[in-house]
Design a protein around this motif. Structure first.
Motif, PDB file in Angstrom:
ATOM      1  N   ALA A 157       0.577   4.643  -9.428  1.00  0.00           N
ATOM      2  CA  ALA A 157       1.159   5.853  -9.996  1.00  0.00           C
ATOM      3  C   ALA A 157       2.609   5.682 -10.395  1.00  0.00           C
ATOM      4  O   ALA A 157       3.220   6.614 -10.916  1.00  0.00           O
ATOM      5  N   GLY A 158       3.181   4.517 -10.167  1.00  0.00           N
ATOM      6  CA  GLY A 158       4.573   4.284 -10.513  1.00  0.00           C
ATOM      7  C   GLY A 158       4.993   2.898 -10.069  1.00  0.00           C
ATOM      8  O   GLY A 158       4.233   2.158  -9.452  1.00  0.00           O
ATOM      9  N   GLY A 159       6.232   2.542 -10.393  1.00  0.00           N
ATOM     10  CA  GLY A 159       6.747   1.245  -9.990  1.00  0.00           C
ATOM     11  C   GLY A 159       6.260   0.111 -10.873  1.00  0.00           C
ATOM     12  O   GLY A 159       5.633   0.323 -11.916  1.00  0.00           O
ATOM     13  N   LYS A 208       3.878   4.173  -5.856  1.00  0.00           N
ATOM     14  CA  LYS A 208       4.424   5.214  -6.721  1.00  0.00           C
ATOM     15  C   LYS A 208       5.939   5.215  -6.648  1.00  0.00           C
ATOM     16  O   LYS A 208       6.532   4.774  -5.657  1.00  0.00           O
ATOM     17  N   ALA A 209       6.576   5.709  -7.700  1.00  0.00           N
ATOM     18  CA  ALA A 209       8.018   5.934  -7.675  1.00  0.00           C
ATOM     19  C   ALA A 209       8.289   7.236  -6.932  1.00  0.00           C
ATOM     20  O   ALA A 209       7.591   8.232  -7.136  1.00  0.00           O
ATOM     21  N   TYR A 210       9.294   7.214  -6.056  1.00  0.00           N
ATOM     22  CA  TYR A 210       9.612   8.397  -5.260  1.00  0.00           C
ATOM     23  C   TYR A 210      11.067   8.777  -5.501  1.00  0.00           C
ATOM     24  O   TYR A 210      11.977   8.006  -5.197  1.00  0.00           O
ATOM     25  N   LYS A 211      11.263   9.955  -6.100  1.00  0.00           N
ATOM     26  CA  LYS A 211      12.602  10.414  -6.488  1.00  0.00           C
ATOM     27  C   LYS A 211      13.225   9.364  -7.405  1.00  0.00           C
ATOM     28  O   LYS A 211      12.663   9.051  -8.446  1.00  0.00           O
ATOM     29  N   ASP A 212      14.377   8.784  -7.033  1.00  0.00           N
ATOM     30  CA  ASP A 212      15.024   7.824  -7.921  1.00  0.00           C
ATOM     31  C   ASP A 212      14.666   6.379  -7.574  1.00  0.00           C
ATOM     32  O   ASP A 212      15.240   5.438  -8.133  1.00  0.00           O
ATOM     33  N   ASP A 226      -2.901   4.643 -20.512  1.00  0.00           N
ATOM     34  CA  ASP A 226      -3.100   5.066 -21.899  1.00  0.00           C
ATOM     35  C   ASP A 226      -3.047   6.597 -21.953  1.00  0.00           C
ATOM     36  O   ASP A 226      -3.972   7.269 -21.498  1.00  0.00           O
ATOM     37  N   SER A 227      -1.957   7.143 -22.471  1.00  0.00           N
ATOM     38  CA  SER A 227      -1.775   8.599 -22.481  1.00  0.00           C
ATOM     39  C   SER A 227      -2.811   9.316 -23.343  1.00  0.00           C
ATOM     40  O   SER A 227      -3.084  10.497 -23.145  1.00  0.00           O
ATOM     41  N   SER A 228      -3.404   8.598 -24.289  1.00  0.00           N
ATOM     42  CA  SER A 228      -4.416   9.229 -25.142  1.00  0.00           C
ATOM     43  C   SER A 228      -5.797   9.245 -24.487  1.00  0.00           C
ATOM     44  O   SER A 228      -6.708   9.910 -24.967  1.00  0.00           O
ATOM     45  N   ASN A 229      -5.944   8.501 -23.402  1.00  0.00           N
ATOM     46  CA  ASN A 229      -7.229   8.426 -22.709  1.00  0.00           C
ATOM     47  C   ASN A 229      -6.971   8.368 -21.207  1.00  0.00           C
ATOM     48  O   ASN A 229      -7.272   7.386 -20.531  1.00  0.00           O
ATOM     49  N   PRO A 230      -6.372   9.411 -20.638  1.00  0.00           N
ATOM     50  CA  PRO A 230      -5.877   9.340 -19.265  1.00  0.00           C
ATOM     51  C   PRO A 230      -6.985   9.253 -18.224  1.00  0.00           C
ATOM     52  O   PRO A 230      -8.085   9.757 -18.427  1.00  0.00           O
ATOM     53  N   TYR A 231      -6.625   8.624 -17.135  1.00  0.00           N
ATOM     54  CA  TYR A 231      -7.532   8.574 -15.993  1.00  0.00           C
ATOM     55  C   TYR A 231      -7.573   9.947 -15.320  1.00  0.00           C
ATOM     56  O   TYR A 231      -6.531  10.573 -15.115  1.00  0.00           O
ATOM     57  N   ARG A 232      -8.738  10.412 -14.984  1.00  0.00           N
ATOM     58  CA  ARG A 232      -8.874  11.714 -14.310  1.00  0.00           C
ATOM     59  C   ARG A 232      -8.780  11.481 -12.796  1.00  0.00           C
ATOM     60  O   ARG A 232      -9.692  10.955 -12.182  1.00  0.00           O
ATOM     61  N   GLN A 233      -7.645  11.870 -12.248  1.00  0.00           N
ATOM     62  CA  GLN A 233      -7.349  11.586 -10.861  1.00  0.00           C
ATOM     63  C   GLN A 233      -8.292  12.297  -9.904  1.00  0.00           C
ATOM     64  O   GLN A 233      -8.668  13.433 -10.132  1.00  0.00           O
ATOM     65  N   MET A 234      -8.586  11.614  -8.810  1.00  0.00           N
ATOM     66  CA  MET A 234      -9.318  12.239  -7.720  1.00  0.00           C
ATOM     67  C   MET A 234      -8.379  12.877  -6.718  1.00  0.00           C
ATOM     68  O   MET A 234      -8.788  13.661  -5.886  1.00  0.00           O
ATOM     69  N   TYR A 235      -7.089  12.498  -6.800  1.00  0.00           N
ATOM     70  CA  TYR A 235      -6.132  12.963  -5.809  1.00  0.00           C
ATOM     71  C   TYR A 235      -5.012  13.738  -6.486  1.00  0.00           C
ATOM     72  O   TYR A 235      -4.665  13.483  -7.634  1.00  0.00           O
ATOM     73  N   VAL A 236      -4.418  14.654  -5.772  1.00  0.00           N
ATOM     74  CA  VAL A 236      -3.297  15.436  -6.274  1.00  0.00           C
ATOM     75  C   VAL A 236      -2.063  15.067  -5.464  1.00  0.00           C
ATOM     76  O   VAL A 236      -2.113  15.053  -4.228  1.00  0.00           O
ATOM     77  N   ALA A 237      -0.977  14.769  -6.130  1.00  0.00           N
ATOM     78  CA  ALA A 237       0.263  14.404  -5.433  1.00  0.00           C
ATOM     79  C   ALA A 237       0.753  15.567  -4.598  1.00  0.00           C
ATOM     80  O   ALA A 237       0.681  16.715  -5.007  1.00  0.00           O
ATOM     81  N   ASN A 238       1.255  15.258  -3.411  1.00  0.00           N
ATOM     82  CA  ASN A 238       1.781  16.315  -2.547  1.00  0.00           C
ATOM     83  C   ASN A 238       3.286  16.166  -2.356  1.00  0.00           C
ATOM     84  O   ASN A 238       3.873  15.283  -2.890  1.00  0.00           O
ATOM     85  N   TYR A 269       0.843  -1.199   0.000  1.00  0.00           N
ATOM     86  CA  TYR A 269       0.000   0.000   0.000  1.00  0.00           C
ATOM     87  C   TYR A 269       0.882   1.255   0.000  1.00  0.00           C
ATOM     88  O   TYR A 269       1.702   1.464   0.888  1.00  0.00           O
ATOM     89  N   ALA A 270       0.751   2.087  -1.025  1.00  0.00           N
ATOM     90  CA  ALA A 270       1.464   3.365  -1.135  1.00  0.00           C
ATOM     91  C   ALA A 270       2.975   3.216  -1.001  1.00  0.00           C
ATOM     92  O   ALA A 270       3.656   4.162  -0.616  1.00  0.00           O
ATOM     93  N   MET A 271       3.518   2.054  -1.318  1.00  0.00           N
ATOM     94  CA  MET A 271       4.973   1.885  -1.203  1.00  0.00           C
ATOM     95  C   MET A 271       5.680   2.815  -2.185  1.00  0.00           C
ATOM     96  O   MET A 271       5.204   3.060  -3.296  1.00  0.00           O
ATOM     97  N   ARG A 272       6.828   3.328  -1.761  1.00  0.00           N
ATOM     98  CA  ARG A 272       7.565   4.324  -2.534  1.00  0.00           C
ATOM     99  C   ARG A 272       8.951   3.856  -2.947  1.00  0.00           C
ATOM    100  O   ARG A 272       9.704   4.595  -3.577  1.00  0.00           O
ATOM    101  N   GLY A 273       9.316   2.648  -2.567  1.00  0.00           N
ATOM    102  CA  GLY A 273      10.619   2.098  -2.902  1.00  0.00           C
ATOM    103  C   GLY A 273      10.732   0.698  -2.334  1.00  0.00           C
ATOM    104  O   GLY A 273       9.882   0.250  -1.566  1.00  0.00           O
ATOM    105  N   GLY A 274      11.778  -0.010  -2.716  1.00  0.00           N
ATOM    106  CA  GLY A 274      12.001  -1.351  -2.202  1.00  0.00           C
ATOM    107  C   GLY A 274      11.344  -2.433  -3.040  1.00  0.00           C
ATOM    108  O   GLY A 274      10.776  -2.172  -4.110  1.00  0.00           O
ATOM    109  N   ARG A 275      11.431  -3.666  -2.520  1.00  0.00           N
ATOM    110  CA  ARG A 275      10.919  -4.838  -3.220  1.00  0.00           C
ATOM    111  C   ARG A 275      10.128  -5.702  -2.257  1.00  0.00           C
ATOM    112  O   ARG A 275      10.519  -5.898  -1.114  1.00  0.00           O
ATOM    113  N   ILE A 276       9.014  -6.242  -2.754  1.00  0.00           N
ATOM    114  CA  ILE A 276       8.241  -7.232  -2.010  1.00  0.00           C
ATOM    115  C   ILE A 276       8.092  -8.461  -2.902  1.00  0.00           C
ATOM    116  O   ILE A 276       7.606  -8.354  -4.041  1.00  0.00           O
ATOM    117  N   TYR A 277       8.523  -9.618  -2.390  1.00  0.00           N
ATOM    118  CA  TYR A 277       8.412 -10.879  -3.116  1.00  0.00           C
ATOM    119  C   TYR A 277       7.454 -11.788  -2.348  1.00  0.00           C
ATOM    120  O   TYR A 277       7.664 -12.058  -1.160  1.00  0.00           O
TER     121      TYR A 277
END
Length: 239
Positions: free
Chosen positions: A140-142, A116-120, A227-239, A94-102
């Protein structure tokens, strides 16, 4: 150091763990939650069944569970590795920003929600069995990889995969015929570059759980991306 978790509540167990430097084994875990929350620079092996939010906010440690784990494994983890020799409950990563889960076995619903991806950092979840409904919801990433091993001919994922996905990639070891995806994602067969991308994740999966990499890759994969031509309209804004 060995910690016997019998009779310890989660506060006592985590306080004891914080005093340990280096490697540690926890035995007879009986559902204590928040184990190893926020720790770094430790290697932890757990027998028994850890409770919710194992490895929450993890910062570079390695956790290995010799069995099943409950909900929200790796909640908002920043870095490190979690290895589950069994099944996991809902909302793994849930909301992980880095690392690996196997995960050797199956995962419950909403795996990878809000990851999501966070920084690098590029987080990844690799599930050996099946994933439940709402896989990658609001991803949102990963990277999420589901292998569908020992699935008994059931679909590799439950209902509504990739709902609200607006970043990252999902790889499903299946041709995904009969699986309904939302209009906001692009679904295609994996190509040679995709197999190169996932090989390093799967190589480590094979190391932990004893599978053969070539056998895993000798199977069609489906790639799911926004799909960049038919993007999802987000309910949330990244902070």
């Amino acid at each position: 150091m060995n910690i016997n978790a019998t009779g310890l509540d989660y506060r006592e167990l985590n306080e004891t763990l914080r005093q340990v430097h280096g490697n540690c084994t926890i035995t007879d875990c009986l559902g204590q939650r928040f184990i190893a929350a926020g720790i770094s620079d430790k290697t932890l092996k757990i027998s028994g069944i850890p409770g919710n939010a194992l490895g929450a906010y993890l910062n570079g440690a390695k956790i290995e569970v010799m069995g099943n784990a409950q909900d929200a494994v790796g909640d908002t983890m920043n870095d490190g590795t979690i290895v589950i020799h069994g099944n996991v409950g809902d909302a793994v990563g849930y909301a992980m920003r880095g690392g690996r889960i196997y995960v050797q076995g199956d995962a419950g619903y909403r795996s990878g929600i809000h990851m999501k991806a966070y920084k690098d950092k590029q987080p990844a979840i690799i599930i050996g069995g099946r994933a439940g409904s709402f896989l990658g919801e609001y991803q949102a990433g990963g990277t999420i990889i589901v292998l569908g091993l020992n699935s008994d001919d059931k679909p590799i994922v439950g209902n509504f995969p990739s709902t609200g996905m607006h970043g990252g990639k999902m790889y499903l070891r299946s041709d995904c015929k009969g699986i309904h995806f939302p209009h906001q994602v692009h679904v295609r067969p994996a190509d040679e570059e995709d197999f190169k991308d996932i090989s390093h994740y799967l190589r480590r999966f094979c190391f932990y759980f004893g599978h053969d990499l070539n056998e895993l890759l000798d199977h069609p994969f489906t790639v799911v991306t926004p799909d960049s031509s038919n993007p999802y309209r987000q309910m949330y804004v990244a902070n």
